[in-house]
Design a protein around this motif. Structure first.
Motif, mmCIF file in Angstrom:
data_model
loop_
_atom_site.group_PDB
_atom_site.id
_atom_site.type_symbol
_atom_site.label_atom_id
_atom_site.label_comp_id
_atom_site.label_asym_id
_atom_site.label_seq_id
_atom_site.Cartn_x
_atom_site.Cartn_y
_atom_site.Cartn_z
ATOM 1 N N PRO A 39 1.100 -1.526 0.091
ATOM 2 C CA PRO A 39 0.181 -0.367 -0.069
ATOM 3 C C PRO A 39 1.010 1.428 0.117
ATOM 4 N N LEU A 40 0.079 2.127 -0.593
ATOM 5 C CA LEU A 40 1.481 3.506 -0.716
ATOM 6 C C LEU A 40 1.646 4.008 0.886
ATOM 7 N N PRO A 41 1.156 4.082 1.743
ATOM 8 C CA PRO A 41 2.171 4.716 2.856
ATOM 9 C C PRO A 41 3.292 3.645 3.194
ATOM 10 N N LEU A 42 3.025 2.541 3.018
ATOM 11 C CA LEU A 42 4.457 1.286 3.430
ATOM 12 C C LEU A 42 5.416 2.350 1.908
ATOM 13 N N ARG A 43 4.686 2.262 1.326
ATOM 14 C CA ARG A 43 6.117 2.556 0.122
ATOM 15 C C ARG A 43 6.543 4.174 0.243
ATOM 16 N N ILE A 44 6.040 4.486 1.259
ATOM 17 C CA ILE A 44 6.373 6.165 1.129
ATOM 18 C C ILE A 44 7.185 5.752 2.578
ATOM 19 N N VAL A 45 6.621 5.137 3.708
ATOM 20 C CA VAL A 45 8.069 4.155 5.137
ATOM 21 C C VAL A 45 8.661 4.479 4.673
ATOM 22 N N SER A 46 8.819 3.279 3.603
ATOM 23 C CA SER A 46 9.753 2.110 3.364
ATOM 24 C C SER A 46 11.095 2.968 2.055
ATOM 25 N N ALA A 47 10.586 4.222 1.853
ATOM 26 C CA ALA A 47 11.774 5.575 1.188
ATOM 27 C C ALA A 47 12.380 6.170 1.774
ATOM 28 N N ILE A 48 11.565 6.579 3.269
ATOM 29 C CA ILE A 48 12.183 7.951 4.074
ATOM 30 C C ILE A 48 12.762 6.776 5.641
ATOM 31 N N PRO A 49 13.842 6.503 5.595
ATOM 32 C CA PRO A 49 14.364 6.719 6.997
ATOM 33 C C PRO A 49 14.065 6.711 8.029
ATOM 34 N N TRP A 50 13.869 8.529 8.006
ATOM 35 C CA TRP A 50 13.213 9.169 9.181
ATOM 36 C C TRP A 50 11.767 8.721 9.876
ATOM 37 N N LEU A 51 10.970 7.973 8.768
ATOM 38 C CA LEU A 51 9.867 7.385 9.140
ATOM 39 C C LEU A 51 9.749 6.324 9.809
ATOM 40 N N GLN A 52 10.946 5.617 9.334
ATOM 41 C CA GLN A 52 11.412 4.149 9.789
ATOM 42 C C GLN A 52 11.771 4.339 11.427
ATOM 43 N N ARG A 53 12.393 5.502 11.565
ATOM 44 C CA ARG A 53 12.933 5.155 12.805
ATOM 45 C C ARG A 53 11.175 5.711 13.799
ATOM 46 N N ARG A 54 10.517 6.672 13.128
ATOM 47 C CA ARG A 54 9.747 7.270 13.850
ATOM 48 C C ARG A 54 8.643 6.121 14.437
ATOM 49 N N VAL A 55 8.385 5.443 13.422
ATOM 50 C CA VAL A 55 7.725 3.749 13.393
ATOM 51 C C VAL A 55 7.834 2.808 14.857
ATOM 52 N N GLY A 56 9.333 2.712 14.539
ATOM 53 C CA GLY A 56 10.099 2.575 15.120
ATOM 54 C C GLY A 56 9.938 2.542 16.844
ATOM 55 N N ALA A 57 9.845 4.162 16.818
ATOM 56 C CA ALA A 57 9.476 4.732 18.273
ATOM 57 C C ALA A 57 8.288 3.855 18.987
ATOM 58 N N VAL A 58 7.473 4.175 18.129
ATOM 59 C CA VAL A 58 5.925 4.519 18.181
ATOM 60 C C VAL A 58 5.643 3.376 18.853
#
Length: 424
Positions: A382-401
């Motif tokens: 899904p598009l939201p996951l592709r966006i997260v996968s493309a941006i390491p900062w977002l992956q770290r934010r998801v990791g914190a949550v």
């Protein structure tokens, strides 16, 4: 004349919330009785994910090094494969935490570890094969003064200053207390099963993907060393249809979702190997009445998405000990203290359920619906996951949550008895 209570605190339920509550209240000098209806902790298909927030709590207690000696695997990142497209979702490697990974620990090892730590403390008592059947109360609307418990075929009363209901999503304590429950709802269920690791193992250069999706199917794979614990996601109420189709059809579905499993799906002998987890999300609108408070799944049942249920339950237990242990030991625990737990922990539970609902309804639901509607399911994330996968900062934010939660707790209750790492 009112009889003196036998314990300061009775904990109904020996899951993660109940065992941690028992440990922390006993550490603070309280006389605690934990009642667990089963004879052991050896039940499969329970949550295995011990997140950095819970590992931090073990660190605060001086138990982290010994806990990490338990058999476990480590997930520094979470990701998935959609068709042939690999996506990165959560990165724990830069968390401000002692451990920058999720520890995958069979829950029976986790519970046994806490039990052995608690056994060191003079105020800690754990009774197995002891099923809480009801509450001891002062009149229909009176305060809770203890529980009735069934042991060795006989039922008796046990009294305490405080009863903690930690007996899970089908809580008998909650039912007996008459606390109002709000259904949040979940559009999915899960079929749990185990498969041996295929020949060749996993690639050495990448972590095992947690979520696999292909052809409108979704399978979660949890690495347990020589085998996988698997969760096949289905629409709510769809288990009967899967069972009616038979085990051969299910084997084909699994092999089509994860082609590497084609050589091992024959290990699923019949549909009895598929264990249904009816996914539900609900929460109490009121967590307590005089002499009683609910924590963990009994207060807020979570979806398995993110594997956060254990960690929210443990944080409830830590917050309860922080708020109650001192007043309880001093004989001054009141309704205001009990309500303070709901005020502190209800918001993280509600917000987490809201995030899980978004994932279920906006990401997983459309994948399942595309196949059921006769469409050609898109074999990409899904598009939201592709966006997260493309941006390491977002992956770290998801990791914190995911890894730390929305309001991490740390033990602050009085330490009357120091813990030592439990022996093997």
């Amino acid at each position: 004349m009112t009889e003196a209570p036998e314990y300061d605190c009775i904990v109904a339920g020996g899951g993660p919330a109940g065992m941690m509550a028992g440990l922390l209240f006993a550490r603070a000098g309280c006389r605690v009785l934990v009642l667990e209806k089963h004879g052991d902790f050896l039940r499969d298909f329970r949550g295995d994910t011990v997140h950095p927030s819970t590992l931090d709590i073990f660190g605060d207690l001086g138990l982290l090094d010994s806990f990490l000696e338990l058999p476990h695997s480590r997930l520094p990142r979470l990701g998935g494969v959609f068709g042939d497209e690999r996506v990165a979702v959560a990165d724990f490697s830069r968390l401000k935490a002692r451990c920058r990974f999720i520890a995958m620990v069979p829950q029976w090892h986790l519970l046994d570890f806490i039990a052995r730590a608690g056994a060191q403390l003079p105020g800690f008592e754990l009774r197995m094969k002891a099923e809480v059947t009801g509450l001891v109360v002062d009149g229909p609307e009176g305060g809770v003064r203890g529980v009735t418990v069934l042991e060795q075929g006989a039922e008796r009363r046990v009294t305490a200053r405080l009863v903690i209901g930690a007996d899970g999503r089908h809580s008998r304590v909650r039912e007996a207390a008459g606390l109002p429950l709000k259904e949040v709802g979940a559009p999915i269920d899960v079929l749990w099963f185990s498969l041996p690791r295929p020949e060749g193992g996993r690639s050495a250069d990448a972590p095992e993907p947690l979520v696999r999706s292909r052809g409108g199917r979704i399978l979660v794979t949890i690495d347990r060393g020589d085998y996988f614990q698997c969760a096949y996601v289905i629409r709510k109420g769809g288990a009967a249809q899967v069972r009616a189709a038979g085990i051969d059809a299910f084997r084909r579905e699994v092999a089509a979702t994860v082609p590497e499993f084609a050589g091992v799906v024959a290990q699923l002998e019949d549909v009895d190997a598929l264990k249904l987890l009816t996914v539900r999300m609900d929460r109490l609108e009121r967590w307590s009445r005089p002499g009683l408070v609910m924590i963990g799944d009994g207060a807020h049942a979570m979806s398995p998405i993110g594997g956060v249920g254990i960690n929210l339950a443990v944080q409830d237990a830590v917050a309860a000990a922080n708020l109650f242990a001192g007043p309880l030991a001093e004989g001054r625990l009141g309704e205001v203290d009990l309500e303070a737990l709901r005020l502190r922990r209800a918001w993280p539970a509600r917000a987490t359920q809201a995030l899980q609902g978004l994932i279920q309804n906006r990401l997983l639901g459309p994948i399942l619906e595309s196949r059921e509607g006769g469409e050609a399911p898109p074999d990409r994330a899904p598009l939201p996951l592709r966006i997260v996968s493309a941006i390491p900062w977002l992956q770290r934010r998801v990791g914190a949550v995911v890894g730390l939660g929305l309001r991490p707790e740390h033990p602050r209750s009085p330490e009357r008895h120091r813990l030592e790492p439990p022996g093997s």
